[in-house]
Design a protein around this motif. Structure first.
Motif, PDB file in Angstrom:
ATOM      1  N   ALA A 193     -15.442 -14.599 -10.398  1.00  0.00           N
ATOM      2  CA  ALA A 193     -15.630 -15.526  -9.269  1.00  0.00           C
ATOM      3  C   ALA A 193     -14.290 -15.990  -8.717  1.00  0.00           C
ATOM      4  CB  ALA A 193     -16.464 -16.725  -9.707  1.00  0.00           C
ATOM      5  N   ALA A 194     -13.295 -16.141  -9.617  1.00  0.00           N
ATOM      6  CA  ALA A 194     -11.966 -16.569  -9.174  1.00  0.00           C
ATOM      7  C   ALA A 194     -11.312 -15.480  -8.331  1.00  0.00           C
ATOM      8  CB  ALA A 194     -11.104 -16.901 -10.387  1.00  0.00           C
ATOM      9  N   LEU A 195     -11.425 -14.239  -8.787  1.00  0.00           N
ATOM     10  CA  LEU A 195     -10.874 -13.127  -8.000  1.00  0.00           C
ATOM     11  C   LEU A 195     -11.593 -12.993  -6.665  1.00  0.00           C
ATOM     12  CD1 LEU A 195     -10.391 -10.369 -10.742  1.00  0.00           C
ATOM     13  CD2 LEU A 195      -8.672 -11.891  -9.762  1.00  0.00           C
ATOM     14  N   ALA A 196     -12.912 -13.222  -6.672  1.00  0.00           N
ATOM     15  CA  ALA A 196     -13.693 -13.152  -5.433  1.00  0.00           C
ATOM     16  C   ALA A 196     -13.200 -14.194  -4.429  1.00  0.00           C
ATOM     17  CB  ALA A 196     -15.168 -13.360  -5.725  1.00  0.00           C
ATOM     18  N   SER A 197     -12.896 -15.403  -4.917  1.00  0.00           N
ATOM     19  CA  SER A 197     -12.399 -16.462  -4.032  1.00  0.00           C
ATOM     20  C   SER A 197     -11.048 -16.091  -3.434  1.00  0.00           C
ATOM     21  CB  SER A 197     -12.278 -17.778  -4.816  1.00  0.00           C
ATOM     22  OG  SER A 197     -13.538 -18.190  -5.302  1.00  0.00           O
ATOM     23  N   VAL A 198     -10.184 -15.498  -4.267  1.00  0.00           N
ATOM     24  CA  VAL A 198      -8.873 -15.056  -3.779  1.00  0.00           C
ATOM     25  C   VAL A 198      -9.040 -14.011  -2.686  1.00  0.00           C
ATOM     26  CG1 VAL A 198      -6.777 -13.791  -4.415  1.00  0.00           C
ATOM     27  CG2 VAL A 198      -7.638 -15.598  -5.908  1.00  0.00           C
ATOM     28  N   LEU A 199      -9.973 -13.095  -2.887  1.00  0.00           N
ATOM     29  CA  LEU A 199     -10.197 -12.035  -1.903  1.00  0.00           C
ATOM     30  C   LEU A 199     -10.831 -12.561  -0.621  1.00  0.00           C
ATOM     31  CD1 LEU A 199     -11.365  -9.134  -4.228  1.00  0.00           C
ATOM     32  CD2 LEU A 199      -9.307  -9.170  -2.827  1.00  0.00           C
ATOM     33  N   PRO A 211      -2.212 -11.632  -9.101  1.00  0.00           N
ATOM     34  CA  PRO A 211      -3.636 -11.881  -8.805  1.00  0.00           C
ATOM     35  C   PRO A 211      -4.212 -10.913  -7.783  1.00  0.00           C
ATOM     36  CG  PRO A 211      -2.251 -13.598  -7.833  1.00  0.00           C
ATOM     37  CD  PRO A 211      -1.380 -12.791  -8.728  1.00  0.00           C
ATOM     38  N   LEU A 212      -3.373 -10.499  -6.807  1.00  0.00           N
ATOM     39  CA  LEU A 212      -3.863  -9.575  -5.782  1.00  0.00           C
ATOM     40  C   LEU A 212      -4.139  -8.191  -6.371  1.00  0.00           C
ATOM     41  CD1 LEU A 212      -1.574 -10.496  -2.749  1.00  0.00           C
ATOM     42  CD2 LEU A 212      -3.962 -11.113  -3.095  1.00  0.00           C
ATOM     43  N   ALA A 213      -3.257  -7.738  -7.266  1.00  0.00           N
ATOM     44  CA  ALA A 213      -3.447  -6.426  -7.896  1.00  0.00           C
ATOM     45  C   ALA A 213      -4.748  -6.405  -8.699  1.00  0.00           C
ATOM     46  CB  ALA A 213      -2.262  -6.106  -8.800  1.00  0.00           C
ATOM     47  N   LEU A 214      -4.988  -7.463  -9.448  1.00  0.00           N
ATOM     48  CA  LEU A 214      -6.234  -7.553 -10.235  1.00  0.00           C
ATOM     49  C   LEU A 214      -7.445  -7.599  -9.307  1.00  0.00           C
ATOM     50  CD1 LEU A 214      -5.046 -10.225 -12.837  1.00  0.00           C
ATOM     51  CD2 LEU A 214      -5.397  -7.793 -13.283  1.00  0.00           C
ATOM     52  N   ALA A 215      -7.334  -8.408  -8.250  1.00  0.00           N
ATOM     53  CA  ALA A 215      -8.464  -8.580  -7.326  1.00  0.00           C
ATOM     54  C   ALA A 215      -8.771  -7.306  -6.565  1.00  0.00           C
ATOM     55  CB  ALA A 215      -8.158  -9.716  -6.345  1.00  0.00           C
ATOM     56  N   PHE A 216      -7.744  -6.626  -6.083  1.00  0.00           N
ATOM     57  CA  PHE A 216      -7.982  -5.404  -5.314  1.00  0.00           C
ATOM     58  C   PHE A 216      -8.480  -4.267  -6.203  1.00  0.00           C
ATOM     59  CE2 PHE A 216      -4.601  -7.065  -2.204  1.00  0.00           C
ATOM     60  CZ  PHE A 216      -5.577  -7.669  -1.426  1.00  0.00           C
ATOM     61  N   GLY A 217      -8.055  -4.281  -7.457  1.00  0.00           N
ATOM     62  CA  GLY A 217      -8.583  -3.291  -8.393  1.00  0.00           C
ATOM     63  C   GLY A 217     -10.071  -3.442  -8.578  1.00  0.00           C
ATOM     64  N   VAL A 218     -10.516  -4.696  -8.719  1.00  0.00           N
ATOM     65  CA  VAL A 218     -11.947  -4.985  -8.890  1.00  0.00           C
ATOM     66  C   VAL A 218     -12.716  -4.691  -7.611  1.00  0.00           C
ATOM     67  CG1 VAL A 218     -13.626  -6.838  -9.249  1.00  0.00           C
ATOM     68  CG2 VAL A 218     -11.600  -6.703 -10.699  1.00  0.00           C
ATOM     69  N   ASN A 232       2.929 -23.595  -1.988  1.00  0.00           N
ATOM     70  CA  ASN A 232       2.681 -22.151  -2.022  1.00  0.00           C
ATOM     71  C   ASN A 232       3.988 -21.353  -2.006  1.00  0.00           C
ATOM     72  OD1 ASN A 232       0.280 -20.417  -2.089  1.00  0.00           O
ATOM     73  ND2 ASN A 232       1.150 -19.498  -0.257  1.00  0.00           N
ATOM     74  N   GLN A 233       5.036 -21.920  -1.398  1.00  0.00           N
ATOM     75  CA  GLN A 233       6.320 -21.244  -1.347  1.00  0.00           C
ATOM     76  C   GLN A 233       7.007 -21.236  -2.715  1.00  0.00           C
ATOM     77  OE1 GLN A 233       8.477 -23.252   1.755  1.00  0.00           O
ATOM     78  NE2 GLN A 233       7.132 -22.554   3.386  1.00  0.00           N
ATOM     79  N   VAL A 234       6.661 -22.210  -3.553  1.00  0.00           N
ATOM     80  CA  VAL A 234       7.250 -22.300  -4.897  1.00  0.00           C
ATOM     81  C   VAL A 234       6.375 -21.578  -5.915  1.00  0.00           C
ATOM     82  CG1 VAL A 234       8.034 -23.859  -6.719  1.00  0.00           C
ATOM     83  CG2 VAL A 234       8.304 -24.509  -4.312  1.00  0.00           C
ATOM     84  N   LEU A 235       5.063 -21.847  -5.874  1.00  0.00           N
ATOM     85  CA  LEU A 235       4.121 -21.246  -6.812  1.00  0.00           C
ATOM     86  C   LEU A 235       2.874 -20.831  -6.034  1.00  0.00           C
ATOM     87  CD1 LEU A 235       3.826 -20.670  -9.851  1.00  0.00           C
ATOM     88  CD2 LEU A 235       2.634 -22.841 -10.081  1.00  0.00           C
ATOM     89  N   PRO A 236       2.588 -19.535  -5.932  1.00  0.00           N
ATOM     90  CA  PRO A 236       1.446 -19.063  -5.128  1.00  0.00           C
ATOM     91  C   PRO A 236       0.121 -19.701  -5.558  1.00  0.00           C
ATOM     92  CG  PRO A 236       2.811 -17.236  -5.842  1.00  0.00           C
ATOM     93  CD  PRO A 236       3.304 -18.443  -6.582  1.00  0.00           C
ATOM     94  N   GLY A 237      -0.638 -20.151  -4.570  1.00  0.00           N
ATOM     95  CA  GLY A 237      -1.920 -20.798  -4.850  1.00  0.00           C
ATOM     96  C   GLY A 237      -2.894 -19.888  -5.574  1.00  0.00           C
ATOM     97  N   SER A 238      -2.858 -18.588  -5.233  1.00  0.00           N
ATOM     98  CA  SER A 238      -3.780 -17.650  -5.878  1.00  0.00           C
ATOM     99  C   SER A 238      -3.513 -17.550  -7.377  1.00  0.00           C
ATOM    100  CB  SER A 238      -3.659 -16.264  -5.234  1.00  0.00           C
ATOM    101  OG  SER A 238      -2.322 -15.801  -5.291  1.00  0.00           O
ATOM    102  N   LEU A 239      -2.226 -17.586  -7.775  1.00  0.00           N
ATOM    103  CA  LEU A 239      -1.881 -17.524  -9.197  1.00  0.00           C
ATOM    104  C   LEU A 239      -2.321 -18.791  -9.917  1.00  0.00           C
ATOM    105  CD1 LEU A 239      -0.472 -15.894 -11.416  1.00  0.00           C
ATOM    106  CD2 LEU A 239       1.662 -17.050 -10.806  1.00  0.00           C
ATOM    107  N   SER A 250       5.124  -1.945  -2.296  1.00  0.00           N
ATOM    108  CA  SER A 250       3.861  -1.211  -2.257  1.00  0.00           C
ATOM    109  C   SER A 250       2.977  -1.531  -3.456  1.00  0.00           C
ATOM    110  CB  SER A 250       4.122   0.301  -2.209  1.00  0.00           C
ATOM    111  OG  SER A 250       4.762   0.658  -1.014  1.00  0.00           O
ATOM    112  N   GLY A 251       1.687  -1.309  -3.263  1.00  0.00           N
ATOM    113  CA  GLY A 251       0.708  -1.552  -4.318  1.00  0.00           C
ATOM    114  C   GLY A 251      -0.693  -1.426  -3.753  1.00  0.00           C
ATOM    115  N   PRO A 252      -1.700  -1.817  -4.516  1.00  0.00           N
ATOM    116  CA  PRO A 252      -3.072  -1.780  -3.986  1.00  0.00           C
ATOM    117  C   PRO A 252      -3.244  -2.826  -2.891  1.00  0.00           C
ATOM    118  CG  PRO A 252      -3.022  -2.931  -6.087  1.00  0.00           C
ATOM    119  CD  PRO A 252      -1.648  -2.380  -5.879  1.00  0.00           C
TER     120      PRO A 252
END
Length: 538
Positions: free
Chosen positions: A345-351, A37-44, A193-200, A75-77
């Motif tokens: 909007a979902a990616l915006a919330s994550v960011l 989710p972070l890679a998609l969000a940071f790309g946008v 969150n430790q088992v399944l990330p909330g952002s995902l 490493s990544g975006p």
């Protein structure tokens, strides 16, 4: 450098086993769940698209992860990099970003080869905290359109914000969806969150809701199933004209890449007890960022969030980072049609949540509680400079301000003058008169403290004799020496006796050079030396 890297690998894989392989595999899967989710969000958020962020995470995970100066570096975006790219894309387009990334990679590679990995240690902590907060604010401001479903214009976050003066009309379905996701992320249990990330989880649920209920909201759009996108760097674009035009933005990207990667490595090194090879890390970042543009990727750097997840998930070697990249590639190939339906909007919330967490709240709180005015001022100056200008200018302003504050603080010296009553002390070897004073000086004597020194000397010009105790003076410059030289002339006319005592070696050496140059040492009363000796004995 090659030998150092080879030694690093040998030490890392010396006792590699099936158990360690399983740990690396599971750690890679866990990190991929966080990174997707972070890679998609940071790309946008960078102004490119979600595909660019995903491709960057995959290529960086394999290339930079393989060459990294620490097995734990992922490493990544990143959000910080995305904040810089918005302005570059607005001015030069994605083609300009690709050229800039290649130049920045070259600069990072050179920094590693010339062993400049320790440069970040010269940046004060409040400056780093300030530009981190500034970048977090830029990321948050940049998500207003995606979160509210509005449209703005401008080359940067501030310009976009000011463009709303004509009217701000949120799109209700987008806003409602964004708020639901935002609240869900805020109240998502930390244990889960430790088992399944909330952002995902948030992105999966938002995507399902969008598909099932056919919500009229903006989507991510097409996700390619190939690592080679149509918009990628070609060698013909690397001409002298474009390099000249994009060199300054490339410096900003290279600086940020260096700072983020080395700070991430320092933090991760403390968590694992294994230090980062900073120069090898810069070489890895350089090579990775030189390769990325040829696949259509945006700049990458080590990310503390993904790195800490890798460590906590039990990563044993750099294979964890490579596995995370391979899992992302598999996700892209299999789930590309579904990912294209992710609501913006979902990616915006994550960011927005990410930008909030980027602030170093504990450090900021400590500065305020300790009432460290210099640190607080540096923090706010750097933060505002980051928002108004760009990273390189902000860091330059922060460092210059730090130097000015340090010099101003160093200029404060302590000068205490005490009269000596030799008769009352009843010393056998003492001057005949009683008009003597001892001057205790503490602090460096240089051009900024010379004026204070002159004022103090003007007040004791009529004394019969002076004793200068310079134990607390670590250094003296030419301006302060000139002040003493001027006073020696006055003392000679008034037949004032002078004694210098307790000088540090370097300071004494400079005074000796001054006296030899003038061919005239200060008068030193023989009985004063005896008296001082007996005074100390008592």
């Amino acid at each position: 450098m090659i030998k150092g890297y080879w030694d690093l690998l040998q030490k890392e894989f010396k006792h590699y086993s099936k158990e360690k392989f399983k740990k690396d595999l599971l750690a890679g899967l866990t990190v991929a769940a966080v990174a997707l989710p972070l890679a998609l969000a940071f790309g946008v958020s960078s102004g490119a698209d979600a595909a660019a962020g995903l491709i960057t995470a995959i290529i960086a995970g394999v290339v930079i992860g393989s060459l990294s100066g620490g097995f734990y570096q992922i490493s990544g975006p990143t959000g910080a990099m995305a904040a810089i790219l918005v302005g570059i894309i607005a001015t030069h387009g994605l083609a300009g970003v690709l050229v800039t990334t290649f130049i920045a990679g070259t600069l990072l590679l050179l920094a590693g080869l010339f062993k400049l990995g320790s440069l970040t240690s010269f940046i004060p902590s409040p400056v780093i905290t300030g530009f981190t907060s500034g970048i977090a604010i830029i990321i948050a401001l940049g998500q207003i359109d995606n979160f509210f479903g509005t449209t703005s214009t401008g080359e940067n976050a501030l310009a976009k914000l000011l463009s709303y003066q004509a009217g701000f009309q949120p799109h209700l379905p987008t806003l409602v969806l964004g708020l639901i996701i935002l609240l869900g992320l805020i109240f998502y249990p930390k244990k889960w969150n430790q088992v399944l990330p909330g952002s995902l989880v948030a992105i999966i649920l938002a995507t399902l809701a969008s598909i099932i209920f056919k919500l009229p909201v903006m989507k991510v759009g097409k996700i390619p199933t190939s690592l080679l996108t149509s918009e990628r760097l070609h060698l013909s674009a690397l001409n002298l004209a474009s390099i000249k035009q994009l060199f300054l933005p490339a410096i900003s990207i290279a600086m940020l890449g260096m700072i983020e990667s080395l700070l991430c490595g320092a933090s991760a090194g403390r968590m694992t007890g294994k230090d980062l090879d900073s120069n090898q890390e810069l070489i890895a970042q350089g090579i990775g960022n030189m390769i990325l543009p040829f696949f259509g990727g945006i700049p990458a750097t080590a990310a503390i969030a993904r790195t800490s997840v890798a460590i906590k998930s039990g990563a044993q070697t750099r294979l964890a980072g490579i596995f995370h990249a391979l899992f992302l590639l598999l996700s892209m190939i299999i789930f590309a049609p579904i990912m294209s339906q992710i609501p913006m909007a979902a990616l915006a919330s994550v960011l927005l949540i990410t930008s909030w967490r980027m602030h170093e709240w504990n450090t900021i709180r400590t500065m305020i509680q300790q009432k460290n005015r210099t640190a607080i001022l540096l923090f706010f100056v750097t933060m505002l400079s980051t928002i108004i200008f760009d990273l390189s200018i902000a860091i330059a302003i922060g460092i210059i301000c730090s130097c000015i504050f340090f010099i101003a603080k160093s200029a404060k010296i302590s000068i205490i003058t005490e009269d000596i009553d030799w008769q009352r002390m009843n010393l056998p070897h003492s001057p005949a008169g009683s008009g003597w004073s001892v001057i205790y000086i503490t602090g460096p004597l240089f051009f900024m403290s010379a004026n204070q020194l002159k004022k103090e000397l003007d007040q004791v010009v009529d004394k019969e004799g002076l004793i200068f105790s310079l134990r607390g003076v670590p250094s003296i410059d030419l301006t302060a020496l000139d002040t003493f030289a001027d006073y020696f002339s006055i003392a000679r006319l008034k037949k004032q006796e002078l004694v210098f005592t307790s000088m540090q070696p370097e300071v004494e050496k400079q005074f000796q050079q001054l006296w030899e140059k003038q061919n005239d040492c200060p008068i030193q009363h023989p009985t004063v030396a005896h008296a001082l000796h007996e005074l100390h004995q008592k």
